[in-house]
Design an enzyme around this catalytic site. Structure first.
Site, PDB file in Angstrom:
ATOM      1  N   GLU A  62       0.850  -1.198   0.000  1.00  0.00           N
ATOM      2  CA  GLU A  62       0.000   0.000   0.000  1.00  0.00           C
ATOM      3  C   GLU A  62       0.884   1.247   0.000  1.00  0.00           C
ATOM      4  O   GLU A  62       1.707   1.440   0.895  1.00  0.00           O
ATOM      5  CB  GLU A  62      -0.961   0.027   1.195  1.00  0.00           C
ATOM      6  CG  GLU A  62      -1.848   1.276   1.146  1.00  0.00           C
ATOM      7  CD  GLU A  62      -3.088   1.206   2.025  1.00  0.00           C
ATOM      8  OE1 GLU A  62      -3.398   0.122   2.575  1.00  0.00           O
ATOM      9  OE2 GLU A  62      -3.749   2.260   2.145  1.00  0.00           O
ATOM     10  N   ASP A 136      -2.048  12.393  -3.450  1.00  0.00           N
ATOM     11  CA  ASP A 136      -2.113  13.861  -3.477  1.00  0.00           C
ATOM     12  C   ASP A 136      -2.408  14.327  -4.907  1.00  0.00           C
ATOM     13  O   ASP A 136      -1.756  13.872  -5.851  1.00  0.00           O
ATOM     14  CB  ASP A 136      -0.780  14.455  -2.990  1.00  0.00           C
ATOM     15  CG  ASP A 136      -0.542  14.156  -1.514  1.00  0.00           C
ATOM     16  OD1 ASP A 136      -1.522  14.174  -0.746  1.00  0.00           O
ATOM     17  OD2 ASP A 136       0.608  13.889  -1.138  1.00  0.00           O
TER      18      ASP A 136
HETATM   19  C1  SAM Z   1      -4.356  12.529   0.322  1.00  0.00           C
HETATM   20  S1  SAM Z   1      -3.415  11.472   1.338  1.00  0.00           S
HETATM   21  C2  SAM Z   1      -4.342   9.950   1.312  1.00  0.00           C
HETATM   22  C3  SAM Z   1      -3.960   9.041   2.449  1.00  0.00           C
HETATM   23  C4  SAM Z   1      -4.706   7.696   2.498  1.00  0.00           C
HETATM   24  N1  SAM Z   1      -4.409   6.876   1.348  1.00  0.00           N
HETATM   25  C5  SAM Z   1      -6.193   7.911   2.637  1.00  0.00           C
HETATM   26  O1  SAM Z   1      -6.924   7.633   1.660  1.00  0.00           O
HETATM   27  O2  SAM Z   1      -6.635   8.359   3.719  1.00  0.00           O
HETATM   28  C6  SAM Z   1      -2.027  11.049   0.302  1.00  0.00           C
HETATM   29  C7  SAM Z   1      -0.921  10.321   1.063  1.00  0.00           C
HETATM   30  O3  SAM Z   1       0.129   9.952   0.183  1.00  0.00           O
HETATM   31  C8  SAM Z   1       1.348  10.110   0.882  1.00  0.00           C
HETATM   32  N2  SAM Z   1       2.435  10.255  -0.113  1.00  0.00           N
HETATM   33  C9  SAM Z   1       2.736  11.351  -0.835  1.00  0.00           C
HETATM   34  N3  SAM Z   1       3.790  11.117  -1.627  1.00  0.00           N
HETATM   35  C10 SAM Z   1       4.167   9.829  -1.386  1.00  0.00           C
HETATM   36  C11 SAM Z   1       5.209   9.004  -1.870  1.00  0.00           C
HETATM   37  N4  SAM Z   1       6.104   9.450  -2.773  1.00  0.00           N
HETATM   38  N5  SAM Z   1       5.308   7.750  -1.398  1.00  0.00           N
HETATM   39  C12 SAM Z   1       4.425   7.287  -0.493  1.00  0.00           C
HETATM   40  N6  SAM Z   1       3.410   8.019   0.006  1.00  0.00           N
HETATM   41  C13 SAM Z   1       3.290   9.273  -0.434  1.00  0.00           C
HETATM   42  C14 SAM Z   1       1.129  11.359   1.721  1.00  0.00           C
HETATM   43  O4  SAM Z   1       2.022  11.457   2.814  1.00  0.00           O
HETATM   44  C15 SAM Z   1      -0.311  11.193   2.160  1.00  0.00           C
HETATM   45  O5  SAM Z   1      -0.431  10.507   3.382  1.00  0.00           O
END
Ligand code: SAM
Length: 231
Positions: A62, A136
């Site tokens: 994930e 994001d």
């Molecule tokens: C909008 S949030 C959604 C979080 C979760 N999936 C949810 O639906 O509640 C996007 C997540 O992607 C993570 N993220 C951003 N860039 C990432 C990367 N390069 N690798 C892993 N995670 C990343 C951020 O830290 C953030 O927690």
């Protein structure tokens, strides 16, 4: 560990790595439990199943798990599957660690950093299912290059995914849905076998939602759900 993570680091990450200060017990978990569960990506990982104390039947990944609601649910429902969760935002990681500390699970490993670096350390054809929920959106044109899904990222994902593996993707932003589908459909490595025209409107049978999805729903936005298959 917390101090290391809070120092500014040079990485392709653009989102936040830390928010408000961690509660004391969260800091303890980051310092003690995270190192025990963290995947070492300083060298190529020869065998993804060997990351787990008990060899799993399959390994799922994930990306950007947020607070870890889906990750923990999947690990609980599938004790014979090894789950690797990746989240660079320390506060999200701390929330997941708190839930993991009170759960009786031996099938979760974590990476507190960029998923790209983890993906590149994994062996070929090692991941049987990949989850990417509500990445994001980076809405401004000049930010589009920061979006997680790109043609190049699909090549990197294809390398680690087993033929036939599912890539489960959700978003509440129409533009991200179209962006992702366009790249999946032009990729030689993935298919989108949507069974009906309304396929994207329905989540998966075990779906528990995520924290971000709850926020989106409360603000009147609906999720769209894509299941692509690694050829
Ligand atoms: C909008 S949030 C959604 C979080 C979760 N999936 C949810 O639906 O509640 C996007 C997540 O992607 C993570 N993220 C951003 N860039 C990432 C990367 N390069 N690798 C892993 N995670 C990343 C951020 O830290 C953030 O927690």
């Amino acid at each position: 560990m917390a101090e290391i993570l809070e120092r500014p680091v040079s990485s392709p990450l653009h989102g936040r790595r830390v928010g408000k200060p961690l509660a004391k017990y969260q800091r303890v978990l980051v310092d003690t439990l995270l190192p025990r569960l963290a995947v070492d990506i300083t060298a190529p990982i020869p065998d993804a199943t060997a990351l787990f104390a008990r060899a799993p039947d399959d390994v799922w990944l994930e990306v950007g798990f947020g607070g870890g609601e889906h990750l923990l649910n999947a690990a609980t429902l599938h004790p014979d599957v090894g789950l690797i969760g990746c989240e660079p935002f320390l506060n999200g990681m701390a929330r997941a660690l708190a839930d993991l500390a009170s759960a009786d699970l031996d099938n979760v490993r974590l990476h507190c950093g960029d998923a790209g670096a983890l993906i590149d350390a994994l062996p070929p054809a090692s991941i049987g299912r990949l989850f990417l929920f509500y990445p994001d959106p980076w809405p401004k044109r000049r930010q589009h290059k920061r979006r997680f899904i790109s043609d190049a990222m699909l090549v990197r994902l294809a390398r680690v995914m087993i033929p036939g593996a599912e890539l489960r993707f959700a978003t509440d932003i129409d533009d991200i849905c179209g962006w992702t589908l366009a790249r999946l459909l032009r990729s030689p490595d993935f298919t989108w076998p949507a069974a009906t025209a309304a396929d994207w409107q329905y989540p998966w049978p075990e779906w528990v939602g995520t924290r971000y999805e709850q926020k989106a729903t409360a603000e009147g936005r609906r999720g769209c759900y894509i299941t692509a298959i690694r050829r």
